[in-house]
Enzyme design. Structure first.
Site, PDB file in Angstrom:
ATOM      1  CG  ASP A   1      -1.991  -0.955   0.667  1.00 33.83           C
ATOM      2  OD1 ASP A   1      -2.246  -1.243  -0.180  1.00 33.83           O
ATOM      3  OD2 ASP A   1      -2.949  -1.134   2.054  1.00 33.83           O
ATOM      4  CG  ASN A   2       4.060   1.357   2.408  1.00 39.74           C
ATOM      5  OD1 ASN A   2       3.894  -0.045   2.866  1.00 39.74           O
ATOM      6  ND2 ASN A   2       5.831   1.225   1.917  1.00 39.74           N
TER       7      ASN A   2
END
Length: 173
Positions: A20-21
């Site tokens: 996600d990051n």
């Protein structure tokens, strides 16, 4: 920036993958392989000849990542040989999908997405709402559809090359 974003997600979820990051920081098409030995993750940015249309459909359901990850871990521990076979099949799907993306073969990408969704169902991270959206999207002509994120809710990523198909599928879902 990516490492700091990971730490922030880790504080919130406890067991983030790091995708996600990484996706948020780098954007675009990329590959991501988590280093399970605690070293740097493998990240590769991909070039595509032209943008491709997608639809993101929300189930309206949220889940705790650490709960879903814990459940999958339990399934792995119950039958490690089965789980190893699922992972082997996933890696084959991934390789075929990656090659298809590099070649701009969106039909093949969609086929690999559909196969990946089947594996996600096997490891119990899908749900009825996701499967209903996937079925409807495919019936409307989507090249492929699969859950994205934690699963058991969240979003479905639907591959719909071309504005006309994108609008048709978006309207249906």
């Amino acid at each position: 920036i990516n490492e700091i974003a990971y730490l922030a997600e880790e504080a919130g979820t406890g067991t983030p993958s790091g995708i996600d990051n990484t996706s948020s920081v780098y954007g675009g098409f990329l590959t991501f392989e988590k280093n399970l030995e605690e070293g740097a993750n493998k990240i590769e940015r991909l070039s595509v000849k032209e943008p491709v249309e997608i639809v993101l459909a929300s189930t309206g359901i949220t889940q705790e990542t650490k709960v879903v990850v814990g459940d999958v871990r339990e399934k792995k521990e119950e039958d490690e040989a089965w789980f190893e076979n699922v992972c082997k099949e996933y890696k084959e799907i991934y390789s075929r999908g990656l090659e298809a993306i590099k070649n701009g073969d969106w039909k093949s990408v969609g086929e690999q997405m559909n196969k990946n969704q089947e594996l996600l169902e096997q490891i119990t991270v899908s749900c009825k709402e996701i499967e209903d959206i996937v079925k409807l999207a495919r019936e409307e002509g989507a090249f492929g559809a699969k859950l994205t994120g934690t699963g058991r809710g969240g979003y479905v990523l639907i591959l719909t090359p071309g504005k006309e198909l994108q609008e048709k599928v978006a309207k249906a879902v």
